[in-house]
Design a protein around this motif. Structure first.
Motif, PDB file in Angstrom:
ATOM      1  N   MET A 117       0.840  -1.201   0.000  1.00 27.27           N
ATOM      2  CA  MET A 117       0.000   0.000   0.000  1.00 27.27           C
ATOM      3  C   MET A 117       0.874   1.249   0.000  1.00 27.27           C
ATOM      4  N   THR A 118       0.364   2.369  -0.648  1.00 25.08           N
ATOM      5  CA  THR A 118       1.065   3.647  -0.466  1.00 25.08           C
ATOM      6  C   THR A 118       1.061   3.904   1.019  1.00 25.08           C
ATOM      7  N   SER A 119       2.163   4.361   1.565  1.00 29.74           N
ATOM      8  CA  SER A 119       2.152   4.343   3.021  1.00 29.74           C
ATOM      9  C   SER A 119       2.417   5.687   3.674  1.00 29.74           C
ATOM     10  N   LYS A 120       2.174   6.789   2.949  1.00 30.45           N
ATOM     11  CA  LYS A 120       2.357   8.095   3.585  1.00 30.45           C
ATOM     12  C   LYS A 120       1.231   9.044   3.169  1.00 30.45           C
ATOM     13  N   TYR A 121       0.546   9.570   4.137  1.00 29.46           N
ATOM     14  CA  TYR A 121      -0.603  10.457   3.872  1.00 29.46           C
ATOM     15  C   TYR A 121      -0.579  11.625   4.858  1.00 29.46           C
ATOM     16  N   ASP A 122      -1.229  12.717   4.465  1.00 23.50           N
ATOM     17  CA  ASP A 122      -1.402  13.814   5.432  1.00 23.50           C
ATOM     18  C   ASP A 122      -2.313  13.360   6.566  1.00 23.50           C
ATOM     19  N   VAL A 123      -3.388  12.639   6.202  1.00 22.17           N
ATOM     20  CA  VAL A 123      -4.395  12.235   7.190  1.00 22.17           C
ATOM     21  C   VAL A 123      -4.735  10.766   6.980  1.00 22.17           C
ATOM     22  N   VAL A 124      -4.730   9.988   8.058  1.00 26.88           N
ATOM     23  CA  VAL A 124      -5.230   8.615   8.009  1.00 26.88           C
ATOM     24  C   VAL A 124      -6.420   8.522   8.963  1.00 26.88           C
ATOM     25  N   VAL A 125      -7.505   7.972   8.444  1.00 27.65           N
ATOM     26  CA  VAL A 125      -8.719   7.784   9.241  1.00 27.65           C
ATOM     27  C   VAL A 125      -8.874   6.289   9.473  1.00 27.65           C
ATOM     28  N   VAL A 126      -9.043   5.888  10.711  1.00 29.57           N
ATOM     29  CA  VAL A 126      -9.251   4.467  11.028  1.00 29.57           C
ATOM     30  C   VAL A 126     -10.731   4.275  11.337  1.00 29.57           C
ATOM     31  N   GLY A 127     -11.433   3.541  10.459  1.00 26.87           N
ATOM     32  CA  GLY A 127     -12.880   3.337  10.641  1.00 26.87           C
ATOM     33  C   GLY A 127     -13.640   4.027   9.525  1.00 26.87           C
ATOM     34  N   ALA A 128     -14.337   3.225   8.699  1.00 29.96           N
ATOM     35  CA  ALA A 128     -15.057   3.779   7.547  1.00 29.96           C
ATOM     36  C   ALA A 128     -16.552   3.887   7.803  1.00 29.96           C
ATOM     37  N   GLY A 129     -16.939   4.184   9.041  1.00 32.60           N
ATOM     38  CA  GLY A 129     -18.341   4.530   9.306  1.00 32.60           C
ATOM     39  C   GLY A 129     -18.552   6.003   9.000  1.00 32.60           C
ATOM     40  N   ILE A 130     -19.737   6.500   9.319  1.00 36.04           N
ATOM     41  CA  ILE A 130     -20.045   7.880   8.932  1.00 36.04           C
ATOM     42  C   ILE A 130     -19.139   8.891   9.638  1.00 36.04           C
ATOM     43  N   VAL A 131     -18.691   8.563  10.851  1.00 31.66           N
ATOM     44  CA  VAL A 131     -17.819   9.508  11.565  1.00 31.66           C
ATOM     45  C   VAL A 131     -16.463   9.577  10.856  1.00 31.66           C
ATOM     46  N   GLY A 132     -15.918   8.422  10.501  1.00 27.59           N
ATOM     47  CA  GLY A 132     -14.643   8.414   9.784  1.00 27.59           C
ATOM     48  C   GLY A 132     -14.765   9.029   8.396  1.00 27.59           C
ATOM     49  N   LEU A 133     -15.822   8.679   7.686  1.00 27.31           N
ATOM     50  CA  LEU A 133     -16.010   9.215   6.335  1.00 27.31           C
ATOM     51  C   LEU A 133     -16.149  10.733   6.364  1.00 27.31           C
ATOM     52  N   ALA A 134     -16.809  11.247   7.391  1.00 25.82           N
ATOM     53  CA  ALA A 134     -16.967  12.707   7.508  1.00 25.82           C
ATOM     54  C   ALA A 134     -15.604  13.369   7.730  1.00 25.82           C
ATOM     55  N   HIS A 135     -14.744  12.734   8.525  1.00 22.19           N
ATOM     56  CA  HIS A 135     -13.388  13.279   8.710  1.00 22.19           C
ATOM     57  C   HIS A 135     -12.600  13.210   7.395  1.00 22.19           C
ATOM     58  N   ALA A 136     -12.729  12.094   6.694  1.00 22.94           N
ATOM     59  CA  ALA A 136     -12.021  11.954   5.409  1.00 22.94           C
ATOM     60  C   ALA A 136     -12.504  13.025   4.425  1.00 22.94           C
ATOM     61  N   TYR A 137     -13.806  13.253   4.407  1.00 20.96           N
ATOM     62  CA  TYR A 137     -14.405  14.240   3.486  1.00 20.96           C
ATOM     63  C   TYR A 137     -13.863  15.651   3.768  1.00 20.96           C
ATOM     64  N   HIS A 138     -13.865  16.036   5.041  1.00 20.70           N
ATOM     65  CA  HIS A 138     -13.409  17.403   5.344  1.00 20.70           C
ATOM     66  C   HIS A 138     -11.900  17.558   5.106  1.00 20.70           C
ATOM     67  N   ALA A 139     -11.138  16.501   5.374  1.00 18.60           N
ATOM     68  CA  ALA A 139      -9.686  16.578   5.116  1.00 18.60           C
ATOM     69  C   ALA A 139      -9.430  16.639   3.607  1.00 18.60           C
ATOM     70  N   HIS A 140     -10.183  15.824   2.855  1.00 21.85           N
ATOM     71  CA  HIS A 140     -10.042  15.803   1.394  1.00 21.85           C
ATOM     72  C   HIS A 140     -10.406  17.168   0.798  1.00 21.85           C
ATOM     73  N   ARG A 141     -11.449  17.797   1.334  1.00 21.75           N
ATOM     74  CA  ARG A 141     -11.862  19.126   0.841  1.00 21.75           C
ATOM     75  C   ARG A 141     -10.776  20.169   1.032  1.00 21.75           C
ATOM     76  N   ARG A 142      -9.914  19.942   2.042  1.00 24.38           N
ATOM     77  CA  ARG A 142      -8.812  20.879   2.263  1.00 24.38           C
ATOM     78  C   ARG A 142      -7.645  20.613   1.331  1.00 24.38           C
ATOM     79  N   GLY A 143      -7.783  19.625   0.469  1.00 21.56           N
ATOM     80  CA  GLY A 143      -6.716  19.329  -0.484  1.00 21.56           C
ATOM     81  C   GLY A 143      -5.635  18.424   0.083  1.00 21.56           C
ATOM     82  N   LEU A 144      -5.905  17.751   1.202  1.00 17.62           N
ATOM     83  CA  LEU A 144      -4.899  16.890   1.829  1.00 17.62           C
ATOM     84  C   LEU A 144      -4.944  15.483   1.230  1.00 17.62           C
TER      85      LEU A 144
END
Ligand SMILES: Cc1cc2nc3c(=O)[nH]c(=O)nc-3n(C[C@H](O)[C@H](O)[C@H](O)COP(=O)(O)OP(=O)(O)OC[C@H]3O[C@@H](n4cnc5c(N)ncnc54)[C@H](O)[C@@H]3O)c2cc1C
Length: 373
Positions: free
Chosen positions: A1-28
């Motif tokens: 796997m690519t192994s370096k990211y600005d943000v890693v979210v553990v858990g793909a429920g709605i709480v994790g997805l919401a964090h991924a969404y807001h981080a992604h919107r910031r261009g991370l």
């Protein structure tokens, strides 16, 4: 796997997805790690109700902020969301008094009182016992089976890496150790719901976190008209923090508990959300324990069916699915927010309001964790 990211979210429920969404919107650059092979936790087991109005405090703030993000995501990720509001029916004077007190406190934009005729015009329910009701126009609903999986798909198509069937096992500053190797991350959000007791047991114990399991059903009923929105009953007035401090709630609680001691045992909440296919999700009951028993009483389902028949005035309910939902619960709190390791943020919603609050909660967390030092 690519192994370096600005943000890693553990858990793909709605709480994790919401964090991924807001981080992604910031261009991370963002990765999501989940030990399941798809979204299958509490985020698909629920009513799909963004129950904004009935919250208070931080939860109300998060819910209000999150509303526009739910609607935006529904458009961009392509899932059904309805600005349906919520109705609440009062079947006793004391319930109507609570609604009057709520409407006075929050005002017409958030709680519109309905008289008996209005209620019977709007809702396909039996006229027996109806005193009045309230309409809360700002609430939103989604199809819980579709919404979180659609967000995950859309994020994946937009460049967020998903590592399914990969469990996070432990954390160090800047590193998530997983069952498939290490992932480097500037910032980590751990959004594993009740399973936080397996990663950080001391925090779960200190907060009194347990698993809360619920009887849930999907059914069709021969209603005289479609149910136009999620529907609350008197039991809902005992369940949400926005009603909790209203003086008349104590009367409702005392009466319902005296009339239905057996329902108190089940910790019944009688509510309904209509789905796009015409079916209705109905629930629920609550049992709290550290390890969720797999065994579910038939009594809980029988009570839900009996009460639905009475409320809707129907003699037949066709149940198409039954399930046991599980969410995280803790006494006297709605969120567990901790940073047990530098840059590793635990985010757990500790009551049944994660669909309502996740979008706003995640925005606040992402803004705070990624603010320039
Ligand atoms: C029956 C029911 C009805 C509800 N109704 C509503 C409602 O109408 N409105 C509302 O606002 N809320 C409702 N809720 C609450 C809401 O569903 C939850 O608060 C919310 O879904 C929690 O989201 P989550 O992302 O924290 O958890 P989950 O959706 O459970 O996701 C957690 C994820 O973490 C993963 N995971 C766990 N451990 C690891 C690990 N070590 N490594 C990698 N991945 C891991 C799991 O596989 C899972 O995918 C309801 C809940 C239930 C059960």
């Amino acid at each position: 796997m690519t192994s370096k990211y600005d943000v890693v979210v553990v858990g793909a429920g709605i709480v994790g997805l919401a964090h991924a969404y807001h981080a992604h919107r910031r261009g991370l650059t963002v990765a999501v790690v989940d030990h399941a092979d798809r979204v299958a936790g509490a985020s698909v087991q629920n009513f799909g109700h963004a129950c904004i109005t009935a919250q208070s405090g931080d939860a109300l703030e998060y819910a209000r902020t999150g509303r526009s993000h739910w609607l935006e995501l529904a458009r961009t990720a392509g899932f059904w969301a309805a600005e349906s509001g919520t109705h609440c029916v009062a079947r006793h004077e004391d319930e109507y008094t609570v609604l009057e007190q709520f409407a006075e406190l929050r005002g017409h934009d958030h709680g519109r009182l309905l008289n008996r005729d209005d209620v019977l015009d709007r809702l396909p329910i039996s006229d027996t016992d109806v005193v009045g009701g309230m309409y809360m126009p700002t609430d939103v609903q989604v199809d819980p089976r579709a919404a979180a999986p659609a967000i995950a798909r859309w994020l994946a198509d937009s460049g967020v890496d998903f590592h399914w069937r990969t469990a996070a096992t432990s954390f160090a500053p800047g590193v998530v150790h997983t069952s498939r190797g290490d992932v480097q991350a500037g910032t980590v959000f751990v959004t594993v719901n009740h399973d936080i007791d397996r990663l950080f047991p001391e925090y779960a114990e200190r907060g009194g976190l347990v698993r809360c399991r619920l009887h849930m059903m999907r059914a069709t009923m021969p209603l005289r008209a479609p149910l136009p929105s999620p529907l609350f009953t008197g039991w809902s007035l005992l369940r949400y923090s926005g009603f909790e401090t209203l003086p008349a709630v104590a009367d409702v609680a005392a009466r319902l508990r005296a009339e239905h001691p057996d329902y108190v045992e089940l910790d019944l909440h009688q509510m309904y959300t209509p789905q796009p296919d015409g079916s209705i999700l109905l629930g629920d009951t609550h049992v709290r324990e550290i390890t969720a028993s797999p065994f579910q009483s038939e009594e809980g389902f029988e009570v839900l069916i009996t009460e639905a028949k009475t409320l809707f005035g129907v003699d037949r309910i066709d149940v198409t699915e039954r399930w046991q939902g599980t969410y995280c619960s803790a006494p006297g709190s709605e969120f567990l927010l901790e940073e047990p390791v530098h840059g590793v943020h635990v985010v757990t919603v500790t009551t049944g309001i994660g669909m309502t609050t996740s979008m706003g909660l995640a925005l606040a967390n992402v803004d705070k964790a990624l603010a320039p030092a």
